[in-house]
Design a protein around this motif. Structure first.
Motif, PDB file in Angstrom:
ATOM      1  N   SER A 131     -61.426  17.217 -14.451  1.00  0.00           N
ATOM      2  CA  SER A 131     -61.070  15.819 -14.273  1.00  0.00           C
ATOM      3  C   SER A 131     -59.553  15.654 -14.401  1.00  0.00           C
ATOM      4  N   HIS A 132     -58.993  16.338 -15.383  1.00  0.00           N
ATOM      5  CA  HIS A 132     -57.557  16.290 -15.613  1.00  0.00           C
ATOM      6  C   HIS A 132     -56.810  16.819 -14.385  1.00  0.00           C
ATOM      7  N   ARG A 133     -57.240  17.972 -13.904  1.00  0.00           N
ATOM      8  CA  ARG A 133     -56.571  18.589 -12.758  1.00  0.00           C
ATOM      9  C   ARG A 133     -56.727  17.737 -11.499  1.00  0.00           C
ATOM     10  N   ALA A 134     -57.904  17.153 -11.343  1.00  0.00           N
ATOM     11  CA  ALA A 134     -58.130  16.332 -10.152  1.00  0.00           C
ATOM     12  C   ALA A 134     -57.197  15.127 -10.164  1.00  0.00           C
ATOM     13  N   HIS A 135     -57.033  14.527 -11.345  1.00  0.00           N
ATOM     14  CA  HIS A 135     -56.123  13.384 -11.438  1.00  0.00           C
ATOM     15  C   HIS A 135     -54.692  13.795 -11.134  1.00  0.00           C
ATOM     16  N   GLU A 136     -54.309  14.964 -11.641  1.00  0.00           N
ATOM     17  CA  GLU A 136     -52.971  15.476 -11.369  1.00  0.00           C
ATOM     18  C   GLU A 136     -52.737  15.612  -9.871  1.00  0.00           C
TER      19      GLU A 136
END
Lengths: 262, 362
Positions: A131-136
C-alpha cells in the motif's frame, strides 16, 4: 558501453500467408529510450504482442539480458521485467486507482491464500508495504489524489498515466509504451514527455515506445527504428531517420519524393 | 471537529461490531428456536435460508468476482450432498460428531469435481462457459441416477439430522455459523491479493495477464473455491432435509442459485445474502398468505385459491426488481458497518456539541 537489455533477432510472424513482421532485429540498451515508428499497419503493435508473448513468433528469438523469452508465458515475461501499456487503454475500470496498481504488485507479495483470508501477520505486513509503495508510485505519477476513485472515472490523460503507473508497479526492466501520446493535446504531450524521461531516470528502466506523434518521438528517443510492411526500413538517431528518403517515402507515399525530384 | 481515527483502528472497530452483531443475531435466534417461539415451519425456512446463502455466496465468487456465468452449480451441490450423506451413513458415528467432517468431505469432493470440470471449461468464457457448465451439471445428475451407490432416481433417504424435539436448534447451530464463515471467507478472499487478481481478470483478462497475473491459476482457484463451498451447501442440505434425489439438483436449482446472485447484485456479498434469504422465504410466506386469504370468505370468493397464484406473484416480483434495479438490489455495493458507525459518531458528536452550546443560541 551500456549493456544490451532487450534484443530481438530475426523476429517474424505469418498470419496465414501474410507476413505481418518479417526478419526484424533490434536491441535496446540499458536506460535507453527507443522509438518504434511506422505507418498504420506496419506491424508495430504486433511486435509488442510478440515481445509480451500474446503471439508466438514463426521464426526468430527474443532475449531479455541474454535469456530467451520464447518459452515463457505473458504473465511470466511481465514478472521477468517486461511490462507494457496498451494502445486502447485497458485499465481495471471498476477497481480503484490504487487497486489497479496493487494488482500489478501481486508477485511481490508472498502471503498464502489462507493468510490472506484470515488476515495473518504475512498479510498485514505485506499489504502495508504494498500500500505504501503503491501510494508512492501514484504520487510520482501525480495520481495520488485519485487513489480511491474508480479508474473509469479518471480523465483520459490520467488514465494513460495510470496505465504507465500500473506497468511500473511490476518493477519492469523494459517498459513498452504503445502510443502513450495518442489522443493527447500538445500540453499533455509535453507533460508526458517529461514524465517518461523522469520515469527512465527514477526507475532505471529502458523504454521502447510506439508513437505516431513525430515531434514527440524526435524529442524523446535516443534511437529510432522505422517499420514498414513488417520490415525495418531504417534506423538511427532521430536526425538521421528524419532525413532518410525511405522513411519519407513510407510516411508520405512514393509520389512525394518524385514530386520533390521533379 | 470530529477526532480523526486511524484507518486501522476504524477497521478494527468495524470488524468487532460486525462480529458482535452476528453473534447476537445467532444467540437470539438460537434461544428463540429453543424456546419454541420460532416454530418448526419458520425454523425450516431459516435453515434453508442459511444453506441458500452459502450456495449464493459461493456462486458469487465465480459470477461476481471472476465475472463468469456458471450454470452448473447444482451439479457440484449434488456431489457435495451425496458425498456428505454417504459419509455420515457409512461411518455410523453419532451425527454431532460426523456432521462437520462430512461437510468438509462433501466440499472437498465437490472441489475435485469442480477442478475436473474447470480445466476444460475455463478455456471458454461468457455464454459458452455457461452452456458447458450447464452440460457438466446435467452429466453429474445423470451419473447420480445411474451409479451403483447413489440409490438411483429414488436417491438416498434416512440421512440423519440434528434437529429433534429435544434439540430444535440442532441443525441451526451448525448452519448459521457455517453461513457466517462462508460470508467472511468470501469477503476477506475478495480483499486479499488473490481476490484482487480475480477481480482484475473480471475487468480485463489481457491486461491482467500483462500485469503478471497467472490468469489460468486464479480462474481455477475461484472456480474450485466456489465448487468447494457449494459442495458444503449440498452437505448441509442433505442433513437438513434428510432425503436427497438427483431430481432435486437439476438445472432449475442452478438457475435458482444464479437468480439469488443476480437479484442481490453480481459481485455483492451482502446482496447475495439478502436475496438468498428473501427468495427462500418468499415462496413459503406467500403460501401462508394464501392460506390466510382462502380463510377470509370475501377475499376467497374474489381470488379463489390464492395459493395457486403464489409462483405467479413470485415471478412478478422478480421481474419488477429486474426492471427497476437492473444491476440487482445492491449492484456491486456492500452493506458495511463503517458508514453506519461514522454516522453514529457524527450524530453523537453533534449531540454533544449541541449540549455543550446549550442555551448559547438566541
Amino acid at each position: 558501453m551500456r549493456p544490451i537489455e532487450l534484443q530481438v533477432e530475426d523476429l517474424s510472424i505469418y498470419f496465414g500467408g501474410l507476413s505481418a513482421v518479417e526478419g526484424v532485429s533490434f536491441y535496446i540498451k540499458k536506460g535507453q529510450i527507443v522509438g518504434l515508428i511506422g505507418p498504420n499497419g506496419a506491424g508495430k503493435t504486433t511486435i509488442f504482442n510478440l515481445l509480451t508473448g500474446v503471439y508466438a513468433p514463426t521464426r526468430g528469438d527474443i532475449y531479455l539480458e541474454d535469456k530467451s523469452l520464447l518459452r515463457y508465458k505473458t504473465y511470466q515475461r511481465c514478472q521477468m521485467g517486461l511490462a507494457r501499456t496498451f494502445q486502447n487503454i485497458r485499465l481495471f475500470k471498476d477497481l480503484s486507482v490504487i487497486d489497479n496498481v496493487k494488482t500489478a504488485m501481486n508477485r511481490q507479495m508472498h502471503y498464502s491464500l489462507i493468510s490472506g483470508v484470515f488476515r495473518g501477520p504475512g498479510f498485514r505486513k505485506e499489504e502495508r508495504e504494498i500500500s505504501h509503495r503503491a501510494h508512492e508510485l501514484l504520487e510520482v505519477m501525480g495520481l495520488d489524489g485519485f487513489a480511491h476513485d474508480y479508474a473509469r472515472n479518471l480523465p483520459y490523460g490520467q488514465q494513460r498515466k495510470l496505465e504507465i503507473a500500473r506497468a511500473l508497479a511490476a518493477k519492469p526492466r523494459v517498459l513498452l509504451l504503445d502510443e502513450p501520446a495518442a489522443g493527447m493535446n500538445p500540453t499533455e504531450t509535453q507533460e508526458l514527455l517529461a514524465t517518461v524521461k523522469m520515469i527512465r531516470d527514477k526507475f532505471e528502466v529502458s523504454v521502447l515506445l510506439i508513437e505516431h506523434d513525430m515531434n514527440f518521438v524526435m524529442d524523446i528517443c535516443e534511437y529510432i527504428f522505422v517499420l514498414d510492411y513488417g520490415r525495418i526500413i531504417s534506423s538511427g538517431e532521430p536526425a538521421e531517420v528524419r532525413n532518410d528518403p525511405r522513411v519519407i517515402e513510407a510516411y508520405l507515399g512514393g509520389d512525394a519524393l518524385e514530386e520533390e525530384d521533379a | 471537529m470530529l477526532k480523526k481515527q486511524s484507518k486501522r483502528r476504524r477497521r478494527d472497530v468495524a470488524s468487532l461490531v460486525t462480529l458482535a452483531v452476528v453473534l447476537v443475531v445467532y444467540l437470539v435466534m438460537q434461544q428463540l428456536i429453543n424456546a419454541g417461539i420460532i416454530n418448526a415451519f419458520l425454523r425450516g425456512i431459516i435453515n434453508l435460508a442459511c444453506i441458500n446463502v452459502v450456495a449464493a455466496v459461493s456462486l458469487n465468487m465465480v459470477t461476481g468476482l471472476l465475472g463468469q456465468l456458471v450454470l452448473g452449480h447444482a451439479g457440484f451441490m449434488l456431489v457435495g450432498a451425496y458425498a456428505s450423506a454417504l459419509f455420515t451413513k457409512s461411518v455410523g458415528w453419532d451425527l454431532s460428531l460426523s456432521l462437520f467432517p462430512s461437510l468438509l468431505i462433501g466440499g472437498l469432493v465437490a472441489a475435485v469435481t469442480g477442478l475436473l470440470v474447470a480445466i476444460p471449461a475455463l478455456r471458454l468464457r461468457g455464454d459458452y462457459l455457461a452452456i458447458i457448465t450447464l452440460g457438466f451439471g446435467e452429466i453429474i445428475r445423470v451419473f447420480a441416477y445411474n451409479l451403483p451407490f447413489t440409490g438411483g432416481p429414488g436417491g438416498l433417504s434416512g440421512i440423519g439430522t440434528l434437529t429433534s424435539r429435544t434439540n430444535p436448534a440442532g441443525m441451526f447451530n451448525y448452519l448459521f455459523p457455517i453461513a457466517a464463515f462462508v460470508i467472511f471467507f468470501s469477503y476477506t478472499f475478495g480483499t486479499s491479493r488473490s481476490g484482487r487478481a480475480v477481480l482484475a481478470i473480471r475487468e480485463d483478462e489481457i491486461a491482467a495477464e500483462s500485469s503478471g497475473i497467472n490468469t489460468t491459476y486464479y480462474k481455477l482457484l475461484a472456480f474450485v473455491l466456489s465448487a468447494f463451498f457449494v459442495g458444503i451447501a449440498g452437505g448441509m442440505y442433505a442433513h437438513q432435509i434428510g432425503i436427497i434425489a438427483p431430481g432435486k439438483f437439476d438445472f432449475n436449482r442452478s438457475v435458482e442459485i444464479l437468480m439469488m446472485v443476480v437479484l442481490g447484485g453480481m459481485g455483492s456479498i451482502t446482496g447475495a445474502v439478502i436475496s438468498a434469504t428473501a427468495l427462500t422465504a418468499l415462496p413459503e410466506l406467500l403460501r401462508s398468505l394464501g392460506k390466510v386469504i382462502s380463510n377470509i370468505p370475501v377475499l376467497a370468493d374474489i381470488l379463489g385459491n390464492f395459493e395457486q397464484y403464489r409462483m405467479l406473484l413470485y415471478s412478478i416480483l422478480l421481474i419488477c426488481v429486474m426492471l427497476f434495479r437492473p444491476k440487482g438490489l445492491l449492484g456491486r455495493a456492500e452493506i458495511r458497518i463503517l458508514p453506519i458507525y461514522d454516522r453514529w459518531r457524527n450524530w453523537r458528536h453533534n449531540k454533544k456539541a449541541a449540549a455543550g452550546k446549550g442555551g448559547g443560541a438566541t
